[in-house]
Scaffold this motif. Structure first.
Motif, short mmCIF file in Angstrom:
data_model
loop_
_atom_site.label_atom_id
_atom_site.label_comp_id
_atom_site.label_asym_id
_atom_site.label_seq_id
_atom_site.Cartn_x
_atom_site.Cartn_y
_atom_site.Cartn_z
N ARG A 8 0.83 -1.20 0.00
CA ARG A 8 0.00 0.00 0.00
C ARG A 8 0.87 1.25 0.00
N GLN A 9 1.96 1.23 0.75
CA GLN A 9 2.86 2.39 0.77
C GLN A 9 3.43 2.64 -0.63
N ALA A 10 3.83 1.56 -1.30
CA ALA A 10 4.38 1.70 -2.65
C ALA A 10 3.33 2.20 -3.63
N GLU A 11 2.08 1.71 -3.47
CA GLU A 11 0.99 2.15 -4.34
C GLU A 11 0.73 3.65 -4.18
N LEU A 12 0.67 4.09 -2.92
CA LEU A 12 0.44 5.51 -2.67
C LEU A 12 1.60 6.36 -3.19
N ALA A 13 2.81 5.87 -3.02
CA ALA A 13 3.99 6.62 -3.50
C ALA A 13 3.93 6.80 -5.01
N ASN A 15 1.21 6.63 -6.99
CA ASN A 15 0.09 7.50 -7.33
C ASN A 15 0.41 8.96 -7.05
N LEU A 16 1.02 9.21 -5.89
CA LEU A 16 1.37 10.58 -5.52
C LEU A 16 2.36 11.17 -6.51
N ALA A 17 3.33 10.37 -6.92
CA ALA A 17 4.32 10.85 -7.88
C ALA A 17 3.67 11.22 -9.21
N ARG A 18 2.69 10.42 -9.64
CA ARG A 18 2.00 10.72 -10.89
C ARG A 18 1.21 12.02 -10.78
N VAL A 19 0.54 12.22 -9.66
CA VAL A 19 -0.23 13.46 -9.48
C VAL A 19 0.69 14.66 -9.42
N GLU A 20 1.78 14.54 -8.70
CA GLU A 20 2.73 15.66 -8.62
C GLU A 20 3.32 15.98 -10.00
N GLU A 21 3.54 14.96 -10.81
CA GLU A 21 4.03 15.20 -12.17
C GLU A 21 2.97 15.89 -13.01
N ARG A 22 1.71 15.51 -12.84
CA ARG A 22 0.62 16.19 -13.57
C ARG A 22 0.56 17.67 -13.19
N ILE A 23 0.70 17.95 -11.90
CA ILE A 23 0.68 19.34 -11.45
C ILE A 23 1.85 20.11 -12.04
N THR A 24 3.02 19.50 -12.03
CA THR A 24 4.21 20.16 -12.57
C THR A 24 4.05 20.44 -14.06
N ARG A 25 3.56 19.46 -14.82
CA ARG A 25 3.36 19.67 -16.25
C ARG A 25 2.34 20.76 -16.52
N ALA A 26 1.25 20.76 -15.73
CA ALA A 26 0.22 21.78 -15.90
C ALA A 26 0.78 23.17 -15.60
N CYS A 27 1.62 23.26 -14.59
CA CYS A 27 2.23 24.55 -14.25
C CYS A 27 3.15 25.02 -15.35
N VAL A 28 3.96 24.12 -15.89
CA VAL A 28 4.87 24.49 -16.98
C VAL A 28 4.07 25.00 -18.18
N THR A 29 3.02 24.30 -18.52
CA THR A 29 2.16 24.71 -19.64
C THR A 29 1.54 26.08 -19.41
N ALA A 30 1.17 26.34 -18.15
CA ALA A 30 0.50 27.61 -17.82
C ALA A 30 1.49 28.73 -17.49
N GLY A 31 2.78 28.42 -17.52
CA GLY A 31 3.78 29.43 -17.18
C GLY A 31 3.78 29.78 -15.70
N ARG A 32 3.45 28.79 -14.85
CA ARG A 32 3.41 29.00 -13.40
C ARG A 32 4.49 28.17 -12.72
N GLU A 33 4.81 28.54 -11.49
CA GLU A 33 5.76 27.78 -10.69
C GLU A 33 5.02 26.68 -9.94
N PRO A 34 5.49 25.44 -10.00
CA PRO A 34 4.82 24.36 -9.27
C PRO A 34 4.67 24.64 -7.78
N LYS A 35 5.59 25.38 -7.20
CA LYS A 35 5.51 25.67 -5.77
C LYS A 35 4.30 26.55 -5.43
N ASP A 36 3.71 27.18 -6.45
CA ASP A 36 2.57 28.05 -6.21
C ASP A 36 1.24 27.30 -6.21
#
Length: 243
Positions: A8-13, A15-36
Motif C-alpha cells: 500500500r505504501q508503494a501504491e500511494l507513493a 500515485n502521488l508521484a503521478r499526481v505531482e508530475e501532472r501538477i508540474t506539467r500543468a504549471c509548466v504549460t501555464a507558465g506558473r511555478e509548481p511551488k505556487d
C-alpha cells in the motif's frame, strides 16, 4: 511493516508521484511555478493508516468532507505535522467539532455557518481560515446543487467572515458544475472563480486561496490559476462505498 502495508505504501507513493508530475506539467504549460500550487489530498473513506503513509511520503495538507469520519481520523493522527481542510457541506451543529481539527473550511456558504464557526473557534481558542464556496451552476438568488453562494454574494459573505472573531476570509472555492452555463466547461468555470477571487482580494488582500480542481480536472484548474487542488482518487485509488 507487513507485506500488505508495504504494498500500500508503494501504491500511494506511485500515485502521488503521478499526481505531482501532472501538477508540474500543468504549471509548466501555464507558465506558473509548481511551488505556487498546493496539493491537498482528500482522504475521505480511507483509514488513518493511509494518512500516516501519506505523511511519510511528505504530504502535509489533507482534507475530509464528513465530520463523523474526519474527527476521529484527525484525533488518531494528531501527532503528525498536518494541516487539515474541511471540504464538504457543513451543518451548523457540526461547527464545534470541525474547528477542533480543521485549519481551513472550504465550504462556507451562509452567514449562519460563519456565526457558528466563529463562536466555536472562539471557544477553542483557534482561528480558522474560511473559503467562500461559489456556486456557478445556478442563477441569481439560488444555491448550487453542491452548495455555495451565487457570485454576487461572495463579497457580502467574506465581509461577514472578516468581521467575526476566530475566523478569517482565506479565499474562494468551487466544484466544477454539473449543470448550468458552465456544465462540461471546467476551465471556464475555474477562470470565473479566478475573476471572483481577484475582485475579492481588492477588499480582503489576505484571501489569496483559490481552491479548485479535483482528480479529473486539475490541469484545467491550474491553467485557470488555482492555488489549491483537492485530489482524492488519483492518489488513494477508486473509493470504497461510503460507510
Amino acid at each position: 511493516m507487513s507485506g500488505e502495508a508495504d504494498g500500500r505504501q508503494a501504491e500511494l507513493a506511485a500515485n502521488l508521484a503521478r499526481v505531482e508530475e501532472r501538477i508540474t506539467r500543468a504549471c509548466v504549460t501555464a507558465g506558473r511555478e509548481p511551488k505556487d500550487v498546493t496539493l491537498v489530498v482528500v482522504t475521505k473513506t480511507y483509514p488513518a493508516d493511509d494518512v500516516r503513509r501519506l505523511a511519510r511520503l511528505g504530504v502535509r495538507q489533507v482534507a475530509e468532507n464528513r465530520d463523523q469520519e474526519a474527527a476521529p481520523k484527525a484525533a488518531a493522527c494528531a501527532d503528525l505535522p498536518l494541516t487539515w481542510h474541511f471540504v464538504g457541506q457543513l451543518q451548523t451543529n457540526k461547527a464545534r467539532s470541525v474547528v477542533r481539527y480543521a485549519d481551513f473550511v472550504h465550504s462556507v456558504d451562509r452567514t449562519r455557518l460563519v456565526t457558528a464557526l466563529s463562536a466555536a473557534a472562539e471557544r477553542e481558542g483557534r482561528r480558522i481560515g474560511c473559503l467562500v464556496q461559489v456556486a456557478l451552476d445556478r442563477g441569481s438568488g439560488a444555491a448550487g446543487q453542491r452548495g455555495g453562494v451565487e457570485p454576487d454574494a461572495v463579497g457580502e459573505l467574506a465581509d461577514a467572515i472578516a468581521s467575526s472573531p476566530g475566523v478569517w476570509p482565506a479565499g474562494v472555492m468551487t466544484v466544477a458544475p454539473l449543470s448550468g452555463p458552465y456544465a462540461g466547461r471546467p476551465r471556464a468555470a475555474f477562470e470565473r472563480l479566478r475573476e471572483i477571487s481577484t475582485r475579492l482580494r481588492a477588499d480582503h488582500p489576505a484571501a489569496t486561496m483559490v481552491s479548485a480542481g479535483m482528480s479529473g480536472d486539475l490541469e484545467e484548474a491550474v491553467a485557470a490559476g488555482a492555488t489549491h487542488v483537492r485530489i482524492g482518487s488519483a492518489v488513494l485509488g477508486v473509493r470504497p462505498g461510503l460507510r
